[in-house]
Design a protein around this motif. Structure first.
Motif, PDB file in Angstrom:
ATOM      1  N   GLU A  13     -27.661 -11.989  29.277  1.00  0.00           N
ATOM      2  CA  GLU A  13     -28.445 -11.035  30.059  1.00  0.00           C
ATOM      3  C   GLU A  13     -27.534  -9.991  30.672  1.00  0.00           C
ATOM      4  OE1 GLU A  13     -30.726 -13.193  32.878  1.00  0.00           O
ATOM      5  OE2 GLU A  13     -31.825 -14.335  31.375  1.00  0.00           O
ATOM      6  N   ALA A  14     -26.362 -10.428  31.163  1.00  0.00           N
ATOM      7  CA  ALA A  14     -25.406  -9.487  31.757  1.00  0.00           C
ATOM      8  C   ALA A  14     -24.909  -8.496  30.721  1.00  0.00           C
ATOM      9  CB  ALA A  14     -24.223 -10.256  32.350  1.00  0.00           C
ATOM     10  N   SER A  15     -24.642  -8.983  29.502  1.00  0.00           N
ATOM     11  CA  SER A  15     -24.177  -8.109  28.429  1.00  0.00           C
ATOM     12  C   SER A  15     -25.208  -7.043  28.118  1.00  0.00           C
ATOM     13  CB  SER A  15     -23.882  -8.939  27.176  1.00  0.00           C
ATOM     14  OG  SER A  15     -23.398  -8.111  26.138  1.00  0.00           O
ATOM     15  N   GLU A  16     -26.494  -7.426  28.077  1.00  0.00           N
ATOM     16  CA  GLU A  16     -27.557  -6.465  27.819  1.00  0.00           C
ATOM     17  C   GLU A  16     -27.642  -5.437  28.935  1.00  0.00           C
ATOM     18  OE1 GLU A  16     -31.001  -8.817  27.316  1.00  0.00           O
ATOM     19  OE2 GLU A  16     -30.357  -9.694  25.415  1.00  0.00           O
ATOM     20  N   ALA A  17     -27.414  -5.887  30.186  1.00  0.00           N
ATOM     21  CA  ALA A  17     -27.465  -4.960  31.321  1.00  0.00           C
ATOM     22  C   ALA A  17     -26.336  -3.943  31.244  1.00  0.00           C
ATOM     23  CB  ALA A  17     -27.384  -5.740  32.638  1.00  0.00           C
ATOM     24  N   VAL A  18     -25.138  -4.407  30.860  1.00  0.00           N
ATOM     25  CA  VAL A  18     -24.005  -3.493  30.719  1.00  0.00           C
ATOM     26  C   VAL A  18     -24.291  -2.461  29.633  1.00  0.00           C
ATOM     27  CG1 VAL A  18     -21.597  -3.333  30.006  1.00  0.00           C
ATOM     28  CG2 VAL A  18     -22.308  -5.131  31.583  1.00  0.00           C
ATOM     29  N   GLN A  19     -24.866  -2.924  28.494  1.00  0.00           N
ATOM     30  CA  GLN A  19     -25.187  -2.013  27.402  1.00  0.00           C
ATOM     31  C   GLN A  19     -26.231  -0.988  27.822  1.00  0.00           C
ATOM     32  OE1 GLN A  19     -23.688  -1.748  24.436  1.00  0.00           O
ATOM     33  NE2 GLN A  19     -24.942   0.069  24.139  1.00  0.00           N
ATOM     34  N   ALA A  20     -27.239  -1.439  28.592  1.00  0.00           N
ATOM     35  CA  ALA A  20     -28.262  -0.507  29.058  1.00  0.00           C
ATOM     36  C   ALA A  20     -27.641   0.576  29.922  1.00  0.00           C
ATOM     37  CB  ALA A  20     -29.343  -1.266  29.829  1.00  0.00           C
ATOM     38  N   SER A  21     -26.694   0.196  30.767  1.00  0.00           N
ATOM     39  CA  SER A  21     -26.025   1.162  31.623  1.00  0.00           C
ATOM     40  C   SER A  21     -25.239   2.163  30.781  1.00  0.00           C
ATOM     41  CB  SER A  21     -25.096   0.431  32.602  1.00  0.00           C
ATOM     42  OG  SER A  21     -24.395   1.353  33.398  1.00  0.00           O
ATOM     43  N   THR A  22     -24.575   1.679  29.735  1.00  0.00           N
ATOM     44  CA  THR A  22     -23.814   2.557  28.853  1.00  0.00           C
ATOM     45  C   THR A  22     -24.739   3.525  28.129  1.00  0.00           C
ATOM     46  OG1 THR A  22     -22.139   0.844  28.523  1.00  0.00           O
ATOM     47  CG2 THR A  22     -22.225   2.625  26.901  1.00  0.00           C
ATOM     48  N   ASP A  23     -25.863   3.022  27.638  1.00  0.00           N
ATOM     49  CA  ASP A  23     -26.830   3.881  26.953  1.00  0.00           C
ATOM     50  C   ASP A  23     -27.361   4.965  27.880  1.00  0.00           C
ATOM     51  OD1 ASP A  23     -26.505   2.395  24.692  1.00  0.00           O
ATOM     52  OD2 ASP A  23     -28.328   1.208  24.955  1.00  0.00           O
ATOM     53  N   LEU A  24     -27.626   4.586  29.131  1.00  0.00           N
ATOM     54  CA  LEU A  24     -28.130   5.558  30.105  1.00  0.00           C
ATOM     55  C   LEU A  24     -27.092   6.647  30.338  1.00  0.00           C
ATOM     56  CD1 LEU A  24     -30.145   6.518  32.258  1.00  0.00           C
ATOM     57  CD2 LEU A  24     -29.000   4.972  33.872  1.00  0.00           C
ATOM     58  N   ARG A  25     -25.851   6.253  30.484  1.00  0.00           N
ATOM     59  CA  ARG A  25     -24.787   7.249  30.698  1.00  0.00           C
ATOM     60  C   ARG A  25     -24.722   8.235  29.542  1.00  0.00           C
ATOM     61  NH1 ARG A  25     -19.922   8.152  33.349  1.00  0.00           N
ATOM     62  NH2 ARG A  25     -18.390   9.242  32.085  1.00  0.00           N
ATOM     63  N   HIS A  26     -24.760   7.716  28.309  1.00  0.00           N
ATOM     64  CA  HIS A  26     -24.688   8.596  27.146  1.00  0.00           C
ATOM     65  C   HIS A  26     -25.867   9.568  27.109  1.00  0.00           C
ATOM     66  CE1 HIS A  26     -22.003   5.545  24.798  1.00  0.00           C
ATOM     67  NE2 HIS A  26     -21.333   6.241  25.682  1.00  0.00           N
ATOM     68  N   GLU A  27     -27.048   9.071  27.455  1.00  0.00           N
ATOM     69  CA  GLU A  27     -28.236   9.918  27.409  1.00  0.00           C
ATOM     70  C   GLU A  27     -28.169  11.018  28.457  1.00  0.00           C
ATOM     71  OE1 GLU A  27     -33.104   9.491  27.155  1.00  0.00           O
ATOM     72  OE2 GLU A  27     -31.896   7.760  27.747  1.00  0.00           O
ATOM     73  N   ILE A  28     -27.817  10.657  29.689  1.00  0.00           N
ATOM     74  CA  ILE A  28     -27.786  11.640  30.775  1.00  0.00           C
ATOM     75  C   ILE A  28     -26.676  12.663  30.552  1.00  0.00           C
ATOM     76  CG2 ILE A  28     -27.423  11.962  33.245  1.00  0.00           C
ATOM     77  CD1 ILE A  28     -30.134  10.775  32.501  1.00  0.00           C
ATOM     78  N   VAL A  29     -25.498  12.198  30.123  1.00  0.00           N
ATOM     79  CA  VAL A  29     -24.395  13.128  29.850  1.00  0.00           C
ATOM     80  C   VAL A  29     -24.787  14.091  28.734  1.00  0.00           C
ATOM     81  CG1 VAL A  29     -22.060  13.298  28.892  1.00  0.00           C
ATOM     82  CG2 VAL A  29     -22.549  11.648  30.699  1.00  0.00           C
ATOM     83  N   GLY A  30     -25.495  13.571  27.716  1.00  0.00           N
ATOM     84  CA  GLY A  30     -25.944  14.436  26.630  1.00  0.00           C
ATOM     85  C   GLY A  30     -26.898  15.511  27.109  1.00  0.00           C
ATOM     86  N   LEU A  31     -27.827  15.136  27.983  1.00  0.00           N
ATOM     87  CA  LEU A  31     -28.785  16.107  28.512  1.00  0.00           C
ATOM     88  C   LEU A  31     -28.089  17.152  29.385  1.00  0.00           C
ATOM     89  CD1 LEU A  31     -31.673  13.652  29.462  1.00  0.00           C
ATOM     90  CD2 LEU A  31     -31.774  15.445  27.719  1.00  0.00           C
ATOM     91  N   GLU A  32     -27.185  16.698  30.231  1.00  0.00           N
ATOM     92  CA  GLU A  32     -26.478  17.628  31.118  1.00  0.00           C
ATOM     93  C   GLU A  32     -25.625  18.596  30.296  1.00  0.00           C
ATOM     94  OE1 GLU A  32     -26.510  19.123  34.500  1.00  0.00           O
ATOM     95  OE2 GLU A  32     -26.738  16.974  34.903  1.00  0.00           O
ATOM     96  N   THR A  33     -24.956  18.086  29.284  1.00  0.00           N
ATOM     97  CA  THR A  33     -24.147  18.937  28.415  1.00  0.00           C
ATOM     98  C   THR A  33     -25.015  19.949  27.691  1.00  0.00           C
ATOM     99  OG1 THR A  33     -22.567  17.115  28.090  1.00  0.00           O
ATOM    100  CG2 THR A  33     -22.500  18.937  26.515  1.00  0.00           C
ATOM    101  N   SER A  34     -26.211  19.517  27.292  1.00  0.00           N
ATOM    102  CA  SER A  34     -27.130  20.414  26.593  1.00  0.00           C
ATOM    103  C   SER A  34     -27.513  21.604  27.468  1.00  0.00           C
ATOM    104  CB  SER A  34     -28.376  19.643  26.159  1.00  0.00           C
ATOM    105  OG  SER A  34     -29.292  20.484  25.502  1.00  0.00           O
ATOM    106  N   LEU A  35     -27.707  21.347  28.758  1.00  0.00           N
ATOM    107  CA  LEU A  35     -28.070  22.441  29.666  1.00  0.00           C
ATOM    108  C   LEU A  35     -26.941  23.456  29.832  1.00  0.00           C
ATOM    109  CD1 LEU A  35     -30.081  20.872  32.642  1.00  0.00           C
ATOM    110  CD2 LEU A  35     -30.886  22.505  30.933  1.00  0.00           C
ATOM    111  N   LEU A  36     -25.726  23.047  29.523  1.00  0.00           N
ATOM    112  CA  LEU A  36     -24.590  23.965  29.638  1.00  0.00           C
ATOM    113  C   LEU A  36     -24.413  24.820  28.399  1.00  0.00           C
ATOM    114  CD1 LEU A  36     -21.960  21.524  31.204  1.00  0.00           C
ATOM    115  CD2 LEU A  36     -23.329  23.239  32.404  1.00  0.00           C
TER     116      LEU A  36
END
Length: 259
Positions: free
Chosen positions: A135-158
């Motif tokens: 369960e902890a491993s899945e939580a870490v992966q979810a956090s990583t996926d969220l980071r990639h998604e948000i960074v991608g969106l922020e970069t897109s706005l630039l």
């Protein structure tokens, strides 16, 4: 009554991870972590956490560890031996905290021993701990996926490509959006979309250093940009609306200390 606690410094998949788990039974368990360090520095915080959580149990506590040498050090600690001197500074500080938590309590430290498949299936508490680790491993992966998604969106706005697409901007920027710009001016959604759609791509460099999920569907990102006018520290709040993330707030602060 003896309570058995198991700590784990690594995840079952073998990946280096800050996660640990201690388990008493299927209803009493905790997950936590340590940013970096040796197995001991990862396992000791789990021991300390278990001691603090069970401080009011009033029962004998048996803590079983994965690291045999560490179990021996902790057992020696109960006898006030000099074994702690062989540990590094981070371990020493944690050992001191553990020593304070064990004062006046009946605590035993032991090594888990063999953890082959046969032993695991014969010990329900090991199975429970492994499931918590997954369960902890899945939580870490979810956090990583969220980071990639948000960074991608922020970069897109630039990028000029997104800025030239009004429909895309309207999808990415929240209807209640507002911004405090680098000059201190307040901007609302319509003005920001209009300006972004007309200015060229001026960013020369960008560095992201923090993405945190503040609550389900709410994320904060912190990053730094560089352009011809200097360095700007930026902060954005993103909110999930239906199937899409939208920027709800943004602030840019010039770095007056940058050389």
């Amino acid at each position: 009554m003896t309570i058995t606690v198991v700590t784990y410094p690594t995840l079952p998949d073998g990946l280096i991870s800050p996660c640990w788990a201690w388990v008493i039974d299927d209803n009493q368990w905790r997950l936590g972590g340590h940013a970096q360090g040796s197995a001991k520095v990862t396992e000791l915080p789990a021991v300390l956490d278990a001691l603090r959580i069970t401080a009011n149990e009033g029962r004998a506590l048996r803590i079983v560890l994965q690291d045999q040498l560490l179990a021996e050090h902790l057992a020696d600690l109960r006898q006030q031996s000099g074994s702690r001197k062989t540990l590094g500074d981070p371990e020493h500080s944690l050992m001191e905290a553990i020593a304070r938590e064990t004062v006046g309590r009946e605590v035993e430290f032991a090594w888990v021993g063999s953890t082959d498949s046969a032993a695991t299936t014969s010990r329900p508490w090991l199975f429970v701990a492994n499931s918590r680790q997954n369960e902890a491993s899945e939580a870490v992966q979810a956090s990583t996926d969220l980071r990639h998604e948000i960074v991608g969106l922020e970069t897109s706005l630039l990028s000029a490509e997104s800025r030239n697409d009004v429909e895309r901007l309207e999808q990415m920027i929240h209807h209640d959006f507002y911004e405090i710009g680098r000059t201190g001016r307040y901007w609302e959604r319509d003005d920001v979309i209009r300006v972004l759609n007309t200015i060229p791509d001026q960013i020369q460099g960008v560095a992201f250093d923090r993405v945190v999920e503040l609550a389900p569907g709410v994320a904060h990102v912190r990053f730094r940009t560089e352009d011809a006018l200097g360095t700007v520290h930026r902060s954005s709040i993103w909110m999930r609306e239906g199937d899409h993330w939208q920027q709800r707030y943004h602030q840019g602060t010039p770095d007056t200390q940058a050389s």
